[in-house]
Design a protein around this motif. Sequence first.
Motif, PDB file in Angstrom:
ATOM      1  N   TRP A 181       0.841  -1.249  -0.032  1.00 12.15           N
ATOM      2  CA  TRP A 181      -0.129   0.051  -0.007  1.00 12.15           C
ATOM      3  C   TRP A 181       0.897   1.358  -0.137  1.00 12.15           C
ATOM      4  O   TRP A 181       0.296   2.339  -0.030  1.00 12.15           O
ATOM      5  CB  TRP A 181      -0.804   0.078   1.218  1.00 12.15           C
ATOM      6  N   SER A 182       2.052   1.042   0.208  1.00 11.57           N
ATOM      7  CA  SER A 182       2.924   2.482   0.326  1.00 11.57           C
ATOM      8  C   SER A 182       3.941   2.447  -0.892  1.00 11.57           C
ATOM      9  O   SER A 182       4.306   1.501  -1.720  1.00 11.57           O
ATOM     10  CB  SER A 182       3.978   2.220   1.512  1.00 11.57           C
ATOM     11  N   PHE A 183       4.326   3.738  -0.957  1.00  9.47           N
ATOM     12  CA  PHE A 183       5.541   3.953  -2.021  1.00  9.47           C
ATOM     13  C   PHE A 183       6.373   4.649  -1.156  1.00  9.47           C
ATOM     14  O   PHE A 183       6.182   5.609  -0.502  1.00  9.47           O
ATOM     15  CB  PHE A 183       4.629   4.873  -2.984  1.00  9.47           C
ATOM     16  N   GLU A 184       7.546   4.190  -1.119  1.00 13.61           N
ATOM     17  CA  GLU A 184       8.896   4.696  -0.303  1.00 13.61           C
ATOM     18  C   GLU A 184       8.286   5.021   0.951  1.00 13.61           C
ATOM     19  O   GLU A 184       8.505   6.099   1.709  1.00 13.61           O
ATOM     20  CB  GLU A 184       9.308   5.844  -1.289  1.00 13.61           C
ATOM     21  N   ALA A 185       7.573   3.863   1.637  1.00 10.67           N
ATOM     22  CA  ALA A 185       7.317   3.834   3.082  1.00 10.67           C
ATOM     23  C   ALA A 185       6.258   5.049   3.691  1.00 10.67           C
ATOM     24  O   ALA A 185       5.882   5.182   4.625  1.00 10.67           O
ATOM     25  CB  ALA A 185       8.621   3.995   3.849  1.00 10.67           C
ATOM     26  N   SER A 186       5.183   5.345   2.475  1.00 12.84           N
ATOM     27  CA  SER A 186       4.277   6.205   3.028  1.00 12.84           C
ATOM     28  C   SER A 186       3.164   6.122   2.012  1.00 12.84           C
ATOM     29  O   SER A 186       3.051   5.479   1.012  1.00 12.84           O
ATOM     30  CB  SER A 186       4.677   7.655   2.778  1.00 12.84           C
ATOM     31  N   PHE A 187       1.963   6.558   2.533  1.00 15.31           N
ATOM     32  CA  PHE A 187       0.717   6.582   1.811  1.00 15.31           C
ATOM     33  C   PHE A 187      -0.122   7.361   2.443  1.00 15.31           C
ATOM     34  O   PHE A 187      -0.102   7.885   3.594  1.00 15.31           O
ATOM     35  CB  PHE A 187      -0.084   5.116   2.032  1.00 15.31           C
ATOM     36  N   PRO A 188      -1.404   7.954   1.489  1.00 19.67           N
ATOM     37  CA  PRO A 188      -1.964   9.107   1.996  1.00 19.67           C
ATOM     38  C   PRO A 188      -3.064   8.719   2.954  1.00 19.67           C
ATOM     39  O   PRO A 188      -3.787   7.745   2.808  1.00 19.67           O
ATOM     40  CB  PRO A 188      -2.634   9.945   0.837  1.00 19.67           C
ATOM     41  N   VAL A 189      -3.463   9.635   3.924  1.00 17.87           N
ATOM     42  CA  VAL A 189      -4.617   9.436   4.912  1.00 17.87           C
ATOM     43  C   VAL A 189      -5.227  10.802   4.738  1.00 17.87           C
ATOM     44  O   VAL A 189      -4.733  11.916   4.747  1.00 17.87           O
ATOM     45  CB  VAL A 189      -4.274   9.231   6.298  1.00 17.87           C
ATOM     46  N   VAL A 190      -6.803  10.614   4.694  1.00 19.23           N
ATOM     47  CA  VAL A 190      -7.779  11.684   4.588  1.00 19.23           C
ATOM     48  C   VAL A 190      -8.675  11.788   5.713  1.00 19.23           C
ATOM     49  O   VAL A 190      -9.302  10.858   5.996  1.00 19.23           O
ATOM     50  CB  VAL A 190      -8.249  11.776   3.130  1.00 19.23           C
ATOM     51  N   LEU A 191      -9.016  12.695   6.469  1.00 20.67           N
ATOM     52  CA  LEU A 191     -10.065  12.797   7.380  1.00 20.67           C
ATOM     53  C   LEU A 191     -11.068  13.717   6.923  1.00 20.67           C
ATOM     54  O   LEU A 191     -10.986  14.940   6.521  1.00 20.67           O
ATOM     55  CB  LEU A 191      -9.448  13.505   8.644  1.00 20.67           C
ATOM     56  N   THR A 192     -12.451  13.555   7.040  1.00 19.12           N
ATOM     57  CA  THR A 192     -13.316  14.174   6.244  1.00 19.12           C
ATOM     58  C   THR A 192     -14.536  14.380   7.541  1.00 19.12           C
ATOM     59  O   THR A 192     -14.572  13.831   8.552  1.00 19.12           O
ATOM     60  CB  THR A 192     -14.183  13.595   5.060  1.00 19.12           C
ATOM     61  N   ASP A 193     -15.321  15.473   7.402  1.00 18.66           N
ATOM     62  CA  ASP A 193     -16.284  15.676   8.098  1.00 18.66           C
ATOM     63  C   ASP A 193     -17.694  15.172   7.675  1.00 18.66           C
ATOM     64  O   ASP A 193     -17.636  14.337   6.679  1.00 18.66           O
ATOM     65  CB  ASP A 193     -16.685  17.348   8.294  1.00 18.66           C
ATOM     66  N   TRP A 194     -18.871  15.403   8.234  1.00 17.33           N
ATOM     67  CA  TRP A 194     -19.968  14.497   7.749  1.00 17.33           C
ATOM     68  C   TRP A 194     -20.389  14.630   6.445  1.00 17.33           C
ATOM     69  O   TRP A 194     -21.380  14.162   5.987  1.00 17.33           O
ATOM     70  CB  TRP A 194     -21.239  14.881   8.766  1.00 17.33           C
ATOM     71  N   ASP A 195     -20.060  15.862   5.813  1.00 21.86           N
ATOM     72  CA  ASP A 195     -20.500  16.316   4.543  1.00 21.86           C
ATOM     73  C   ASP A 195     -19.567  15.922   3.334  1.00 21.86           C
ATOM     74  O   ASP A 195     -19.445  16.203   2.152  1.00 21.86           O
ATOM     75  CB  ASP A 195     -20.695  17.731   4.164  1.00 21.86           C
TER      76      ASP A 195
END
Length: 90
Positions: free
Chosen positions: A12-26
Amino acid sequence: PLTITGTVPGTWSFEASFPVVLTDWDGRIIAEGPATLTEDWMTENDVPFTVTLEFAQPTLYKTGSLILKKDNPSGLPENDDAVEIAIQYE
């Protein structure tokens, strides 16, 4: 700040990282950043990760989503993957 730890497949990673996203209710993004794998990432096995996200807590509704995205440097849609986890803010 919110610190998240867990495990993902090393693929799941590329060069030991991957994106994370936090969203609100909308579905609006309120925080995003790269999660960092903390052990050898050149494996198909699960590898521990950590990420700290800073955000202003939503005031209208106390729900949202945490989205872990497979890093996809190729840009090919068949290589995309993600896990979306419903969350509730305290």
